[in-house]
Scaffold this motif. Structure first.
Motif, mmCIF file in Angstrom:
data_model
loop_
_atom_site.group_PDB
_atom_site.id
_atom_site.type_symbol
_atom_site.label_atom_id
_atom_site.label_comp_id
_atom_site.label_asym_id
_atom_site.label_seq_id
_atom_site.Cartn_x
_atom_site.Cartn_y
_atom_site.Cartn_z
ATOM 1 N N PHE A 1 0.834 -1.206 0.000
ATOM 2 C CA PHE A 1 0.000 0.000 0.000
ATOM 3 C C PHE A 1 0.869 1.256 0.000
ATOM 4 C CE2 PHE A 1 -1.973 3.443 2.398
ATOM 5 C CZ PHE A 1 -3.183 3.602 1.746
ATOM 6 N N GLU A 2 1.855 1.307 0.886
ATOM 7 C CA GLU A 2 2.718 2.486 1.008
ATOM 8 C C GLU A 2 3.510 2.735 -0.275
ATOM 9 O OE1 GLU A 2 6.198 4.229 4.011
ATOM 10 O OE2 GLU A 2 5.438 2.196 4.257
ATOM 11 N N GLU A 3 4.067 1.679 -0.857
ATOM 12 C CA GLU A 3 4.801 1.826 -2.108
ATOM 13 C C GLU A 3 3.874 2.350 -3.207
ATOM 14 O OE1 GLU A 3 8.321 0.952 -2.889
ATOM 15 O OE2 GLU A 3 8.213 1.388 -0.746
ATOM 16 N N SER A 4 2.627 1.884 -3.211
ATOM 17 C CA SER A 4 1.661 2.316 -4.226
ATOM 18 C C SER A 4 1.312 3.788 -4.062
ATOM 19 C CB SER A 4 0.389 1.463 -4.135
ATOM 20 O OG SER A 4 0.666 0.101 -4.402
ATOM 21 N N VAL A 5 1.135 4.224 -2.816
ATOM 22 C CA VAL A 5 0.814 5.638 -2.564
ATOM 23 C C VAL A 5 1.968 6.531 -3.018
ATOM 24 C CG1 VAL A 5 0.432 7.360 -0.751
ATOM 25 C CG2 VAL A 5 -0.793 5.178 -0.677
ATOM 26 N N LYS A 6 3.188 6.155 -2.681
ATOM 27 C CA LYS A 6 4.344 6.958 -3.061
ATOM 28 C C LYS A 6 4.479 7.045 -4.581
ATOM 29 C CE LYS A 6 7.160 6.055 1.069
ATOM 30 N NZ LYS A 6 8.367 5.388 1.599
ATOM 31 N N TYR A 7 4.328 5.902 -5.232
ATOM 32 C CA TYR A 7 4.468 5.889 -6.688
ATOM 33 C C TYR A 7 3.336 6.665 -7.343
ATOM 34 C CZ TYR A 7 5.033 4.130 -11.451
ATOM 35 O OH TYR A 7 5.206 4.042 -12.812
ATOM 36 N N ALA A 8 2.127 6.523 -6.835
ATOM 37 C CA ALA A 8 0.974 7.210 -7.413
ATOM 38 C C ALA A 8 1.067 8.719 -7.265
ATOM 39 C CB ALA A 8 -0.315 6.705 -6.776
ATOM 40 N N ASN A 9 1.882 9.182 -6.326
ATOM 41 C CA ASN A 9 2.042 10.619 -6.128
ATOM 42 C C ASN A 9 3.174 11.213 -6.954
ATOM 43 O OD1 ASN A 9 0.374 12.168 -3.883
ATOM 44 N ND2 ASN A 9 0.521 10.017 -3.241
ATOM 45 N N GLU B 1 -3.211 -5.491 -6.569
ATOM 46 C CA GLU B 1 -3.564 -4.097 -6.822
ATOM 47 C C GLU B 1 -2.317 -3.219 -6.938
ATOM 48 O OE1 GLU B 1 -7.380 -3.092 -7.098
ATOM 49 O OE2 GLU B 1 -6.434 -4.890 -7.921
ATOM 50 N N ALA B 2 -1.318 -3.485 -6.113
ATOM 51 C CA ALA B 2 -0.062 -2.730 -6.213
ATOM 52 C C ALA B 2 0.593 -2.983 -7.567
ATOM 53 C CB ALA B 2 0.883 -3.122 -5.085
ATOM 54 N N SER B 3 0.545 -4.221 -8.036
ATOM 55 C CA SER B 3 1.115 -4.551 -9.339
ATOM 56 C C SER B 3 0.394 -3.798 -10.456
ATOM 57 C CB SER B 3 1.025 -6.062 -9.577
ATOM 58 O OG SER B 3 1.622 -6.422 -10.803
ATOM 59 N N GLN B 4 -0.915 -3.680 -10.341
ATOM 60 C CA GLN B 4 -1.670 -2.930 -11.344
ATOM 61 C C GLN B 4 -1.291 -1.450 -11.331
ATOM 62 O OE1 GLN B 4 -2.694 -5.777 -13.068
ATOM 63 N NE2 GLN B 4 -4.295 -4.346 -13.687
ATOM 64 N N ILE B 5 -1.075 -0.904 -10.164
ATOM 65 C CA ILE B 5 -0.708 0.508 -10.053
ATOM 66 C C ILE B 5 0.692 0.755 -10.609
ATOM 67 C CG2 ILE B 5 -0.169 2.351 -8.387
ATOM 68 C CD1 ILE B 5 -2.471 1.208 -6.649
ATOM 69 N N PHE B 6 1.619 -0.155 -10.346
ATOM 70 C CA PHE B 6 2.996 0.008 -10.825
ATOM 71 C C PHE B 6 3.155 -0.374 -12.290
ATOM 72 C CE2 PHE B 6 4.237 0.628 -6.501
ATOM 73 C CZ PHE B 6 5.517 1.156 -6.526
ATOM 74 N N GLY B 7 2.240 -1.165 -12.813
ATOM 75 C CA GLY B 7 2.345 -1.558 -14.211
ATOM 76 C C GLY B 7 3.584 -2.390 -14.472
ATOM 77 N N GLY B 8 4.273 -2.104 -15.571
ATOM 78 C CA GLY B 8 5.435 -2.887 -15.982
ATOM 79 C C GLY B 8 6.559 -2.890 -14.972
ATOM 80 N N LEU B 9 6.658 -1.859 -14.116
ATOM 81 C CA LEU B 9 7.721 -1.818 -13.120
ATOM 82 C C LEU B 9 7.600 -2.959 -12.111
ATOM 83 C CD1 LEU B 9 7.978 2.020 -12.377
ATOM 84 C CD2 LEU B 9 9.572 0.602 -13.671
ATOM 85 N N SER B 10 6.392 -3.488 -11.926
ATOM 86 C CA SER B 10 6.199 -4.571 -10.971
ATOM 87 C C SER B 10 6.468 -5.936 -11.597
ATOM 88 C CB SER B 10 4.771 -4.547 -10.423
ATOM 89 O OG SER B 10 3.843 -4.939 -11.428
ATOM 90 N N TYR B 11 6.749 -5.943 -12.883
ATOM 91 C CA TYR B 11 6.995 -7.204 -13.586
ATOM 92 C C TYR B 11 8.490 -7.489 -13.728
ATOM 93 C CZ TYR B 11 6.357 -10.965 -17.007
ATOM 94 O OH TYR B 11 6.376 -12.170 -17.642
ATOM 95 N N SER B 12 9.309 -6.470 -13.555
ATOM 96 C CA SER B 12 10.758 -6.639 -13.667
ATOM 97 C C SER B 12 11.382 -6.588 -12.286
ATOM 98 C CB SER B 12 11.357 -5.547 -14.557
ATOM 99 O OG SER B 12 10.960 -4.265 -14.119
ATOM 100 N N ARG B 13 12.399 -7.427 -12.071
ATOM 101 C CA ARG B 13 13.055 -7.484 -10.776
ATOM 102 C C ARG B 13 13.941 -6.258 -10.592
ATOM 103 N NH1 ARG B 13 14.385 -13.086 -11.717
ATOM 104 N NH2 ARG B 13 16.569 -12.779 -11.130
ATOM 105 N N GLY B 14 13.966 -5.746 -9.360
ATOM 106 C CA GLY B 14 14.783 -4.584 -9.059
ATOM 107 C C GLY B 14 14.088 -3.286 -9.407
ATOM 108 N N GLY B 15 14.770 -2.166 -9.124
ATOM 109 C CA GLY B 15 14.219 -0.858 -9.453
ATOM 110 C C GLY B 15 13.084 -0.440 -8.532
ATOM 111 N N GLN B 16 12.279 0.510 -9.010
ATOM 112 C CA GLN B 16 11.229 1.084 -8.173
ATOM 113 C C GLN B 16 10.186 0.049 -7.753
ATOM 114 O OE1 GLN B 16 9.866 5.307 -9.099
ATOM 115 N NE2 GLN B 16 10.676 4.678 -11.068
ATOM 116 N N GLY B 17 9.926 -0.914 -8.611
ATOM 117 C CA GLY B 17 8.907 -1.907 -8.307
ATOM 118 C C GLY B 17 9.439 -3.163 -7.655
#
Length: 545
Positions: free
Chosen positions: A406-414, A487-503
């Motif tokens: 949830f927290e990661e999603s809020v930060k990224y969404a902002n 839901e976090a994966s949906q918010i991050f999109g492709g970043l949540s599909y690759s290892r490392g980085g913001q997601g």
């Protein structure tokens, strides 16, 4: 040594062989880092000699900065505000003064604690990103001792653990020194589901041993889980937190005196070995066999165990074995030491990579009869009692991981912008966050109540009366974890599909979900057990229908 630079000083370091950048007023020498930069050299060279703060935060999170800051920072701009000086250190009180203060504190009544004001705000104050009492909401469960422990653990997590977790997870191993530090800090001794065992450990810096309760244990696990890695958490406390409590509660005194000092110090490791290739949730039908030797001095153990957390590193195996006839009344619990006939091999699994999931084989292993935990053929009761502690651990971890998502999603969404505005400004994103928050908060409040009941009830009563609610909450918490991961994966999109980085945390936790939904009792088994057990207990206590 850290230096002070002007903007023009930094601007002169703009060549590939002499490359500086600025991030948030601090100056970094990235000359030798160019080959290691995941985005390639050109990205760094384009911002050489300039303020790269905007570009950095667009593609990175705070964990990356913490990881590399100590290695790359060479100074700060002369325009960066100076940090406020730290207050003068106060002289350490004598041991006599500390003891007197602790005795005085222990006399404080529970009524005074319950009427205390709300604690000071702590953390980043993102709504629902931390439990309510972190945000100055009143709580009957937490006091200044919990706040002190929280600050101690968070400092360690933020500075030493979280920046390195991705690297450790990819390596599928956490440095042994981290586990030993858990022992040195006294944390391992506080994770046994009992009062702090001062006979085997000296204590924790921020909490007097006599003040230790189950909410301190809950808090310790919760704060460690902010790292966002089930593998890391299971490496530190997965095997220990479920393998050591039966030794503490049911082992003979001589066995405890011999084994527990090494375990609580972090010098030795232990795991729980119950699950078998053909016996998971159906514990009563396990087949690993233990027969008494002819002289009656040893059990001879033969059988296999599967999906055993930390088994690959374990010195001891708290093992469910069959010593009698079929069913639950023929099961015993033995502490098996790594010796001749014990073999282990690592298993590759979908998630929790650094947890050391293991296939264990016992071939004619001699185990002294003194290593029996509880009574012969009555191990099922010990196992069931231990399951409550195990499942509460899974609940705590699942709900903090849900908060991390949830927290990661809020930060990224902002900070992420689409269609001309931030993600957070899209109603559909706020709806996703709202559904995450409502499930987290409902589950967490149920958890607080369950922990409070465990604190107040004797062990046998808690095992009987709370088995149903804990099973139900275990299913609720892992379903919440799974929902938040998606839901976090949906918010991050492709970043949540690759290892490392913001997601990185989102991708990793998405893989870890099944490791929480299945072990400790699958969701289907837990939901059924929650009803069967609760109805059985209610009937025995006079339920009226």
């Amino acid at each position: 040594m850290s230096k002070t630079f002007t903007v023009s000083d930094v601007a002169s370091h703009n060549k590939p062989d002499n490359l500086y950048i600025i991030v948030d007023g601090d100056v970094y020498d990235v000359t030798k880092f160019q080959d290691d930069h995941p985005g390639g050299k050109k990205i760094l060279q384009r911002v050489g000699g300039k303020d790269a703060s905007k570009q950095f935060w667009k593609y990175h999170n705070e964990g990356i900065l913490k990881k590399w800051q100590g290695r790359l920072q060479v100074g700060s701009l002369d325009t960066k505000p100076k940090p406020e000086p730290k207050p003068e250190p106060v002289a350490e009180p004598s041991a006599k003064t500390v003891a007197a203060a602790q005795r005085e504190a222990s006399r404080a009544s529970s009524e005074e604690e319950e009427s205390a004001d709300a604690l000071e705000p702590f953390g980043e104050q993102i709504p629902f990103g931390d439990p309510g009492w972190y945000q100055s909401q009143h709580s009957p469960y937490f006091n200044e001792t919990h706040a002190a422990l929280r600050a101690e653990v968070r400092e360690w997590v933020d500075n030493e653990l979280e920046p390195n977790v991705t690297e450790w997870d990819e390596a599928k191993r956490v440095p042994e020194e981290i586990y030993k530090e858990m022992g040195r800090r006294g944390y391992l001794a506080g994770l046994l589901g009992v009062k702090y065992p001062t006979e085997y450990a000296s204590g924790i810096k921020s909490v007097a041993p006599e003040k230790w309760d189950l909410f301190h244990e809950m808090l310790l696990t919760d704060e460690l889980c902010r790292t966002g890695s089930g593998g890391f958490i299971w490496n530190l406390i997965g095997g220990y937190g479920i393998g050591a409590p039966p030794v503490m509660k049911f082992g003979q005194q001589a066995l405890k005196d011999r084994i527990l000092p090494g375990l609580l110090s972090g010098d030795k490791r232990i795991c729980l070995a119950i699950t078998e290739p053909d016996a998971g949730s159906d514990v009563a039908n396990l087949t690993c066999e233990a027969k008494l030797s002819d002289d009656g001095k040893h059990f001879i153990v033969n059988g296999e165990k599967k999906w055993i957390t930390n088994g690959i590193w374990a010195d001891y195996f708290t093992t469910a074995v069959r010593t009698g006839g079929p069913g639950m009344n023929g099961v015993s619990l033995l502490l098996i030491e790594r010796t001749e006939g014990v073999s282990t091999r690592r298993m590759d699994c979908q998630g929790v990579w650094s947890s050391g999931t293991t296939y264990v084989t016992f071939e004619d292993v001699k185990v002294p009869v003194e290593n029996l935990l509880g009574k012969k053929n009555q191990g099922f009761r010990v196992i069931m009692s231990n399951f409550n502690h195990e499942r509460i651990g899974i609940i705590i971890q699942s709900l903090r991981f849900s908060r991390v998502l949830f927290e990661e999603s809020v930060k990224y969404a902002n900070k992420r912008r689409t269609f001309g505005k931030k993600l957070i400004d899209h109603p559909v994103i706020r709806m996703k966050l709202a559904h995450m928050a409502r499930q987290i908060e409902a589950s967490y409040n149920w958890l607080e109540n369950v922990v409070y009941q465990c604190e107040k009830m004797p062990d046998t009563e808690a095992m009987l009366r709370l088995g149903g609610p804990i099973a139900g909450l275990k299913a609720q918490s892992t379903l919440t974890f799974e929902f938040c991961a998606r839901e976090a994966s949906q918010i991050f999109g492709g970043l949540s599909y690759s290892r490392g980085g913001q997601g990185a945390k989102v991708e990793r936790l998405y893989r870890d979900v099944r490791a929480y939904a299945i072990p400790g009792g699958s969701e289907e088994i837990m939901l059924d057990l929650s009803m069967r057990q609760s109805m059985r207990v209610a009937k025995a206590m006079g339920m009226k229908l």
